[in-house]
Design a protein around this motif. Structure first.
Motif, PDB file in Angstrom:
ATOM      1  N   THR A  94       0.974  -1.297   0.005  1.00  0.00           N
ATOM      2  CA  THR A  94      -0.170  -0.185   0.523  1.00  0.00           C
ATOM      3  C   THR A  94       0.502   1.230  -0.111  1.00  0.00           C
ATOM      4  OG1 THR A  94      -0.622   0.095   2.660  1.00  0.00           O
ATOM      5  CG2 THR A  94      -2.003  -1.243   1.486  1.00  0.00           C
ATOM      6  N   ARG A  96       3.053   3.482  -1.873  1.00  0.00           N
ATOM      7  CA  ARG A  96       2.953   3.199  -3.013  1.00  0.00           C
ATOM      8  C   ARG A  96       4.444   4.057  -3.875  1.00  0.00           C
ATOM      9  NH1 ARG A  96      -2.084   6.629  -2.959  1.00  0.00           N
ATOM     10  NH2 ARG A  96      -1.331   6.811  -1.864  1.00  0.00           N
ATOM     11  N   LYS A 189       3.857   5.493  10.155  1.00  0.00           N
ATOM     12  CA  LYS A 189       2.360   4.227  10.243  1.00  0.00           C
ATOM     13  C   LYS A 189       2.585   2.708  10.763  1.00  0.00           C
ATOM     14  CE  LYS A 189       0.148   6.643   6.149  1.00  0.00           C
ATOM     15  NZ  LYS A 189       0.940   7.371   5.724  1.00  0.00           N
TER      16      LYS A 189
HETATM   17  C1  LIG Z   1      -3.180   0.636  11.143  1.00  0.00           C
HETATM   18  C2  LIG Z   1      -3.807   0.069   9.006  1.00  0.00           C
HETATM   19  C3  LIG Z   1      -4.575  -0.025   8.936  1.00  0.00           C
HETATM   20  C4  LIG Z   1      -5.294  -0.191   7.589  1.00  0.00           C
HETATM   21  N1  LIG Z   1      -6.235  -0.852   7.005  1.00  0.00           N
HETATM   22  C5  LIG Z   1      -6.443  -0.769   5.338  1.00  0.00           C
HETATM   23  C6  LIG Z   1      -7.706  -1.587   5.440  1.00  0.00           C
HETATM   24  O1  LIG Z   1      -8.233  -1.646   6.210  1.00  0.00           O
HETATM   25  N2  LIG Z   1      -7.857  -1.664   4.068  1.00  0.00           N
HETATM   26  C7  LIG Z   1      -7.022  -0.522   2.577  1.00  0.00           C
HETATM   27  O2  LIG Z   1      -7.121  -0.532   2.313  1.00  0.00           O
HETATM   28  N3  LIG Z   1      -5.670  -0.432   3.727  1.00  0.00           N
HETATM   29  C8  LIG Z   1      -5.066  -0.253   4.847  1.00  0.00           C
HETATM   30  N4  LIG Z   1      -4.618   0.181   5.086  1.00  0.00           N
HETATM   31  C9  LIG Z   1      -3.385   1.163   4.426  1.00  0.00           C
HETATM   32  C10 LIG Z   1      -4.038   2.566   3.926  1.00  0.00           C
HETATM   33  O3  LIG Z   1      -4.852   2.654   3.747  1.00  0.00           O
HETATM   34  C11 LIG Z   1      -2.681   3.528   3.063  1.00  0.00           C
HETATM   35  O4  LIG Z   1      -2.740   2.760   2.196  1.00  0.00           O
HETATM   36  C12 LIG Z   1      -1.492   3.173   3.621  1.00  0.00           C
HETATM   37  O5  LIG Z   1      -0.858   3.567   5.433  1.00  0.00           O
HETATM   38  C13 LIG Z   1      -0.818   3.982   2.692  1.00  0.00           C
HETATM   39  O6  LIG Z   1      -0.691   4.879   3.148  1.00  0.00           O
HETATM   40  P1  LIG Z   1      -0.137   6.021   2.424  1.00  0.00           P
HETATM   41  O7  LIG Z   1      -1.342   6.214   1.245  1.00  0.00           O
HETATM   42  O8  LIG Z   1      -0.375   7.492   3.006  1.00  0.00           O
HETATM   43  O9  LIG Z   1       0.836   6.068   1.937  1.00  0.00           O
HETATM   44  P2  LIG Z   1       2.039   6.009   0.336  1.00  0.00           P
HETATM   45  O10 LIG Z   1       1.816   5.476  -0.481  1.00  0.00           O
HETATM   46  O11 LIG Z   1       3.377   5.853   0.848  1.00  0.00           O
HETATM   47  O12 LIG Z   1       2.039   7.749  -0.241  1.00  0.00           O
HETATM   48  C14 LIG Z   1       2.255   8.726   0.822  1.00  0.00           C
HETATM   49  C15 LIG Z   1       2.205   9.657   0.633  1.00  0.00           C
HETATM   50  O13 LIG Z   1       2.191  10.016  -0.363  1.00  0.00           O
HETATM   51  C16 LIG Z   1       1.140  11.142  -0.804  1.00  0.00           C
HETATM   52  N5  LIG Z   1       0.032  10.368  -1.855  1.00  0.00           N
HETATM   53  C17 LIG Z   1       0.953   8.924  -2.468  1.00  0.00           C
HETATM   54  N6  LIG Z   1      -0.263   8.878  -3.634  1.00  0.00           N
HETATM   55  C18 LIG Z   1      -1.312  10.123  -4.109  1.00  0.00           C
HETATM   56  C19 LIG Z   1      -2.072  10.517  -4.620  1.00  0.00           C
HETATM   57  N7  LIG Z   1      -2.475   9.449  -5.188  1.00  0.00           N
HETATM   58  N8  LIG Z   1      -2.633  11.647  -4.437  1.00  0.00           N
HETATM   59  C20 LIG Z   1      -2.036  12.283  -2.944  1.00  0.00           C
HETATM   60  N9  LIG Z   1      -1.921  12.154  -2.565  1.00  0.00           N
HETATM   61  C21 LIG Z   1      -1.138  11.187  -2.841  1.00  0.00           C
HETATM   62  C22 LIG Z   1       0.102  11.393   0.360  1.00  0.00           C
HETATM   63  O14 LIG Z   1       0.500  11.947   1.172  1.00  0.00           O
HETATM   64  C23 LIG Z   1       0.644   9.641   1.049  1.00  0.00           C
HETATM   65  O15 LIG Z   1       0.641   9.893   3.143  1.00  0.00           O
HETATM   66  C24 LIG Z   1      -4.012   0.760   6.446  1.00  0.00           C
HETATM   67  C25 LIG Z   1      -2.957   1.233   7.255  1.00  0.00           C
HETATM   68  C26 LIG Z   1      -3.275   0.883   8.133  1.00  0.00           C
HETATM   69  C27 LIG Z   1      -1.204   1.720   8.922  1.00  0.00           C
END
Ligand SMILES: Cc1cc2nc3c(=O)[nH]c(=O)nc-3n(C[C@H](O)[C@H](O)[C@H](O)COP(=O)(O)OP(=O)(O)OC[C@H]3O[C@@H](n4cnc5c(N)ncnc54)[C@H](O)[C@@H]3O)c2cc1C
Length: 236
Positions: A94, A96, A189
């Protein structure tokens, strides 16, 4: 789980000094020094006039405080991560902005590997049950793969179909690269009490490596998972 730092960015501080006159603090690590150089480059702030930001630690504390995170994107760290579960891989995917090279179940035989035991099952009777289930799954995997191959299916296609019998706790190895900003996002996270227990363990290992590679880029992270203290306080 087995986590090794296998590559990281080396800052050519001598060249940078020759080009700009800015001298890196001797005690700063290469990764922290590069982040400071990037920040100072923005404002041509080569003098260390402000005592609060005159050290590498102080400078990067200020960068973190002001969320000037782009300066943390120049250096990267690469890890070899072995023996984590496919469940963990799904969670890591997740994030990316990581780059990853993951062992392929289509090209690599999957039998004879140790199942990944989730932390909560270690030391319980369910551990044995999971190990037995894993062995049965492996046996089915081998049987189906060999049947399909004997029927003339290419080995890659046979493995691809047979892997449907494997468990979420099947182990996987990978090489993963991220820049310091991305690793900070992941630590925030996943080194957190709300995260899955196995990925919390991975985050703990990663943080230990990152704190030795770039102590001041990670100075605001404790070695204890985020949220633990609140839980302890609420229980007291
Ligand atoms: C406790 C926990 C439970 C979770 N449960 C689930 C679940 O049940 N189902 C599920 O699908 N996921 C789940 N996740 C995953 C969560 O939703 C995020 O996908 C994951 O933590 C990655 O975070 P991110 O998108 O911030 O990170 P990254 O993809 O690493 O992105 C880093 C940062 O870049 C920016 N960014 C990246 N891409 C974009 C974009 N397209 N648009 C705008 N800004 C962007 C944002 O600021 C983002 O925070 C869970 C995560 C945690 C920590």
């Amino acid at each position: 789980m087995d986590v090794h730092l296998i590559a990281y960015t080396k800052f050519n501080d001598k060249l940078f000094e020759w080009l700009t006159g800015f001298q890196t603090e001797a005690a700063a690590t290469s990764v922290d020094a590069l982040a400071e150089a990037a920040g100072r480059q923005c404002y041509e702030a080569w003098g260390r006039r402000n005592p609060a930001t005159s050290t590498n630690q102080g400078y990067l504390a200020n960068i973190i405080d002001h969320q000037h995170y782009s300066v943390l994107e120049h250096a990267s760290a690469t890890f070899l991560i072995r023996g984590v579960s496919r469940t963990l891989l799904t969670e890591l995917n997740t994030h990316r902005l990581l780059s990853r090279s993951v062992q392929s179940q289509r090209y690599v035989h999957q039998e004879g590997r140790e199942v990944v035991i989730p932390p909560a099952l270690r030391g319980t009777v369910h551990r044995q049950a999971l190990e037995d289930f894993h062995r049965q799954a492996e046996e089915l995997y081998v049987q189906v793969r060999n049947d399909l191959a004997e029927q003339g299916m290419p080995r890659k296609k046979a493995r691809e179909a047979a892997r449907a019998f494997l468990l979420n706790s099947q182990p996987v190895d990978m090489i993963v690269t991220g820049n310091m900003r991305t690793w900070r996002e992941i630590i925030a996270k996943r080194h957190h009490v709300a995260a899955d227990a196995e990925i919390q363990e991975l985050a703990h290992e990663l943080l230990n490596w990152l704190k030795s590679l770039a102590p001041f880029s990670f100075q605001d992270f404790d070695r204890e998972p985020i949220g633990n203290e609140e839980i302890r306080r609420a229980a007291a």
